[in-house]
Design a protein around this motif. Sequence first.
Motif, PDB file in Angstrom:
ATOM      1  N   LEU A   9       0.364  -1.294   0.068  1.00 31.31           N
ATOM      2  CA  LEU A   9      -0.072  -0.273  -0.119  1.00 31.31           C
ATOM      3  C   LEU A   9       0.955   0.707   0.257  1.00 31.31           C
TER       4      LEU A   9
ATOM      5  N   GLU B 100     -10.852   3.455  -1.890  1.00 26.14           N
ATOM      6  CA  GLU B 100     -10.083   3.943  -1.175  1.00 26.14           C
ATOM      7  C   GLU B 100     -10.104   5.660  -1.130  1.00 26.14           C
TER       8      GLU B 100
ATOM      9  N   CYS C 201      -7.371   7.364   2.182  1.00 23.61           N
ATOM     10  CA  CYS C 201      -6.635   7.740   1.996  1.00 23.61           C
ATOM     11  C   CYS C 201      -6.542   8.771   2.577  1.00 23.61           C
TER      12      CYS C 201
ATOM     13  N   HIS D  25      -0.772   4.923  -1.139  1.00 23.99           N
ATOM     14  CA  HIS D  25      -1.591   5.061  -0.233  1.00 23.99           C
ATOM     15  C   HIS D  25      -1.213   5.313   1.566  1.00 23.99           C
TER      16      HIS D  25
END
Length: 176
Positions: free
Chosen positions: A23, A95, A99, A28
């Motif tokens: 990630l 997502e 984030c 991320h």
Amino acid sequence: MTEPVADTVRSILDGHIVLSRALAERNHYPAVDVLASVSRAMPAVVDKEHLRLAGAVRAALAEFEGARDLIEVGAYAAGSNPAIDEAIALRPALEAFLCQELEEASDIGTARGMMESTGVLSAQSLLRAGAGLSVARPAEAKTASVPQPVGPAVTGAAQSAWPATIPANLRGEAGR
């Protein structure tokens, strides 16, 4: 995460947060692997609707991860599994929710609103599939039980050090 000492420590502590290099390499942040991370105290500190919402997010992530290889090589045929189709459709919103910028802060109310705005609760095929998570199912389904501690019971001086506000089953006192 199969170390005996780590397992014992994890059984005594609240849970664990797993950070993912993969990630982080995709920029991320925070690089928390939601599916590998666990909070045993969460049921004691949030309401049932929040648990259901978080379970639906986890179910969507799990459904996508289960089909990731097929999706990435182009072998998944859209329409062949409605739950996977919904997980793919929800992926950009999830997502974005997961984030944040390094200097960005968020409180629980804001985070819950952002979870709701992903639309995860409207994904009916995904909720029926549930990815094995009972808290991701619609409200009329059974509610999730509080996980029981694993490993040795906390006794003696260590037990008295636990704050009284922590539920007995998380302190290792229930069912022992």
